[in-house]
Design a protein around this motif. Structure first.
Motif, PDB file in Angstrom:
ATOM      1  N   ALA A  90       3.946 -58.152 -33.760  1.00  0.00           N
ATOM      2  CA  ALA A  90       4.477 -56.751 -34.051  1.00  0.00           C
ATOM      3  C   ALA A  90       5.818 -56.806 -33.467  1.00  0.00           C
ATOM      4  N   ARG A  91       6.232 -55.590 -34.009  1.00  0.00           N
ATOM      5  CA  ARG A  91       7.793 -55.416 -33.480  1.00  0.00           C
ATOM      6  C   ARG A  91       7.929 -53.775 -33.207  1.00  0.00           C
ATOM      7  N   THR A  92       8.738 -53.635 -32.095  1.00  0.00           N
ATOM      8  CA  THR A  92       9.060 -52.262 -31.817  1.00  0.00           C
ATOM      9  C   THR A  92      10.678 -51.924 -32.377  1.00  0.00           C
ATOM     10  N   PRO A  93      10.704 -50.675 -32.279  1.00  0.00           N
ATOM     11  CA  PRO A  93      12.229 -50.195 -33.070  1.00  0.00           C
ATOM     12  C   PRO A  93      13.361 -50.780 -32.203  1.00  0.00           C
ATOM     13  N   ASP A  94      12.976 -51.002 -31.024  1.00  0.00           N
ATOM     14  CA  ASP A  94      14.348 -51.689 -30.394  1.00  0.00           C
ATOM     15  C   ASP A  94      14.461 -53.178 -30.496  1.00  0.00           C
ATOM     16  N   LYS A 144       3.734 -44.962 -31.879  1.00  0.00           N
ATOM     17  CA  LYS A 144       4.997 -44.722 -31.880  1.00  0.00           C
ATOM     18  C   LYS A 144       5.677 -44.777 -30.687  1.00  0.00           C
ATOM     19  N   ALA A 145       4.880 -44.808 -29.564  1.00  0.00           N
ATOM     20  CA  ALA A 145       5.384 -44.961 -28.028  1.00  0.00           C
ATOM     21  C   ALA A 145       5.644 -46.309 -27.690  1.00  0.00           C
ATOM     22  N   GLY A 146       4.978 -47.203 -28.419  1.00  0.00           N
ATOM     23  CA  GLY A 146       5.218 -48.737 -28.181  1.00  0.00           C
ATOM     24  C   GLY A 146       4.001 -49.124 -27.361  1.00  0.00           C
ATOM     25  N   THR A 147       2.887 -48.255 -27.561  1.00  0.00           N
ATOM     26  CA  THR A 147       1.622 -48.741 -26.710  1.00  0.00           C
ATOM     27  C   THR A 147       0.787 -49.817 -27.754  1.00  0.00           C
ATOM     28  N   PRO A 148       0.278 -50.995 -27.242  1.00  0.00           N
ATOM     29  CA  PRO A 148      -0.095 -51.822 -28.060  1.00  0.00           C
ATOM     30  C   PRO A 148      -1.737 -51.672 -28.107  1.00  0.00           C
ATOM     31  N   TYR A 149      -2.233 -51.756 -29.296  1.00  0.00           N
ATOM     32  CA  TYR A 149      -3.737 -51.581 -29.361  1.00  0.00           C
ATOM     33  C   TYR A 149      -4.363 -53.130 -29.925  1.00  0.00           C
ATOM     34  N   LEU A 150      -5.259 -53.503 -29.437  1.00  0.00           N
ATOM     35  CA  LEU A 150      -5.747 -54.989 -29.804  1.00  0.00           C
ATOM     36  C   LEU A 150      -7.094 -54.519 -30.641  1.00  0.00           C
ATOM     37  N   ILE A 151      -7.247 -55.085 -31.705  1.00  0.00           N
ATOM     38  CA  ILE A 151      -8.692 -54.801 -32.610  1.00  0.00           C
ATOM     39  C   ILE A 151      -9.369 -55.974 -32.784  1.00  0.00           C
ATOM     40  N   GLY A 211       5.920 -45.416 -36.778  1.00  0.00           N
ATOM     41  CA  GLY A 211       4.841 -44.683 -36.412  1.00  0.00           C
ATOM     42  C   GLY A 211       3.881 -44.109 -37.264  1.00  0.00           C
ATOM     43  N   SER A 212       4.199 -43.939 -38.525  1.00  0.00           N
ATOM     44  CA  SER A 212       3.848 -42.723 -39.201  1.00  0.00           C
ATOM     45  C   SER A 212       2.456 -43.438 -40.063  1.00  0.00           C
ATOM     46  N   ALA A 213       2.256 -44.834 -39.743  1.00  0.00           N
ATOM     47  CA  ALA A 213       1.103 -45.523 -40.396  1.00  0.00           C
ATOM     48  C   ALA A 213       0.829 -46.788 -39.916  1.00  0.00           C
ATOM     49  N   VAL A 214      -0.515 -47.181 -39.499  1.00  0.00           N
ATOM     50  CA  VAL A 214      -0.834 -48.271 -39.403  1.00  0.00           C
ATOM     51  C   VAL A 214      -1.879 -48.909 -40.457  1.00  0.00           C
ATOM     52  N   ALA A 215      -1.878 -50.335 -40.338  1.00  0.00           N
ATOM     53  CA  ALA A 215      -2.951 -51.102 -41.344  1.00  0.00           C
ATOM     54  C   ALA A 215      -3.529 -52.136 -40.528  1.00  0.00           C
ATOM     55  N   ASP A 229       0.436 -37.554 -36.527  1.00  0.00           N
ATOM     56  CA  ASP A 229       0.764 -36.872 -35.140  1.00  0.00           C
ATOM     57  C   ASP A 229       1.026 -37.864 -34.193  1.00  0.00           C
ATOM     58  N   GLY A 230       1.052 -39.236 -34.542  1.00  0.00           N
ATOM     59  CA  GLY A 230       1.307 -40.211 -33.373  1.00  0.00           C
ATOM     60  C   GLY A 230      -0.024 -40.793 -32.632  1.00  0.00           C
ATOM     61  N   ASP A 231      -1.051 -40.217 -33.078  1.00  0.00           N
ATOM     62  CA  ASP A 231      -2.243 -40.655 -32.312  1.00  0.00           C
ATOM     63  C   ASP A 231      -3.189 -41.783 -33.246  1.00  0.00           C
ATOM     64  N   VAL A 232      -2.784 -42.833 -32.801  1.00  0.00           N
ATOM     65  CA  VAL A 232      -3.512 -44.055 -33.616  1.00  0.00           C
ATOM     66  C   VAL A 232      -5.222 -43.878 -33.402  1.00  0.00           C
ATOM     67  N   LEU A 233      -5.474 -43.547 -32.112  1.00  0.00           N
ATOM     68  CA  LEU A 233      -7.123 -43.648 -32.144  1.00  0.00           C
ATOM     69  C   LEU A 233      -7.544 -42.455 -33.205  1.00  0.00           C
TER      70      LEU A 233
END
Length: 337
Positions: A90-94, A144-151, A211-215, A229-233
């Protein structure tokens, strides 16, 4: 015949009217071919619009390959850190790159890790522990805030979602918490190393830079979720747009271009990177609006509700209703004659 037309009209009205022609995702288009033998096990991919960043599955040191849009390697970012089994990127905007060292086929690891690579190439190790035993995980997404999620990669098609319970420590470990599940239904899309069984195994993840979409992807399909709304969950519980990725030998890599184009790739030298234009926009058009209703009646050809139930286009249902009605009407006529 009038009653059949009326029934078809009712179905079309209930389901929101005919699906517009633009609603179906485009078929994947070849972009370039991965010919470099150093990237024979492509597992993670991100894009900044002009370049790709790619990693191999596994490895004995950190290596991130920087590619042009022609799939040719421009440079390699390296670090002596010896990972266990890197699976996603993954890559964050910074400009920081996050390598997901979370593979665990044998389910024997006491900790997994995220490897944070700065734009200057410095790597920080963040060890992580699951709250409920070992898991094989091949997908990483960022909010969007840079919080990582593992699936997780789950053979039953119900992937578990974890995130750190607090700020990442270095080297850690930081405890993970289970925050949800994602259901993946079996599809008939051809591809992958294990037949139709591979259509439920999550093998990679991707996040739009804004942060507007994930796949999430399996060996055979991609599932795109709008995150307005930035809420991935919350997004992962909505109906995704399913995009078939047929014919990929061992598809594990998935990424977004900044314009919302979806990019996919497979392990194996000589395999193509392929693109699906407008994937993020298609998911956004199907996402619920502020009143809780879908912004569009369309969620893509063969979309799934996340629980494994295919969503048929309204026009298709209407045709089926008319067909069944005609069949019943014909049988009734034969019985009366």
């Amino acid at each position: 015949m009038r009653w059949m037309v009326a029934v078809a009209a009712v179905f079309l009205g209930v389901l929101g009217g005919p699906v517009p022609a633009s609603a179906a995702p485009a078929a994947p288009e070849p972009l370039c071919t991965m010919k470099d033998s150093r990237i024979g096990e492509l597992s993670g991919l991100v894009s900044d619009g002009s370049r790709f960043y790619a990693i191999n599955d596994g490895g004995t040191k950190v290596q991130v390959f920087v590619l042009g849009r022609d799939c040719k390697v421009q440079k390699v970012l390296t670090d002596k850190t010896d990972p266990f089994d890197v699976e996603d990127l993954a890559r964050t905007p910074d400009g920081r790159l996050w390598l997901s060292d979370t593979g665990d086929n044998e389910k024997g690891r006491l900790t997994v890790a995220l490897l944070e690579m700065s734009p200057q190439g410095k790597v920080a190790l963040h060890r992580l522990t699951y709250p409920d035993g070992q898991h094989d995980t091949e997908a990483l997404i960022m909010d969007k805030a840079g919080t990582p999620y593992l699936i997780t990669k789950d053979i039953l098609g119900e992937a578990r979602v974890y995130r750190p319970s607090g700020p990442l420590a270095s080297p850690g470990p930081t405890n993970l918490e289970k925050v949800g599940t994602v259901k993946i239904a079996e599809t008939d899309t051809q591809g992958g190393p294990v037949g139709s069984f591979g259509s439920v195994l999550v093998t990679g993840g991707a996040s739009m830079a804004d942060g507007s979409a994930v796949a999430l992807r399996t060996y055979t399909d991609a599932y795109v979720y709008a995150v307005p709304d930035g809420d991935v969950l919350a997004a992962l519980q909505r109906t995704p747009v399913r995009i078939p990725l047929p014919g990929e030998k061992q598809g594990e890599a998935i990424a977004f271009d900044p314009d919302g184009t979806l990019v996919s790739g497979s392990e194996g030298v000589g395999q193509p990177l392929r693109t699906v234009a407008g994937a993020a926009a298609l998911a956004a058009s199907a996402a619920p609006s502020s009143d809780g209703k879908p912004a569009s009646s369309a969620s893509g050809t063969g979309s799934s509700d996340g629980g494994g139930v295919p969503i048929l286009p309204a026009a298709g249902i209407a045709v089926a209703v008319v067909g069944l009605g005609w069949f019943g009407f014909s049988r009734l006529r034969r019985r009366r004659s």
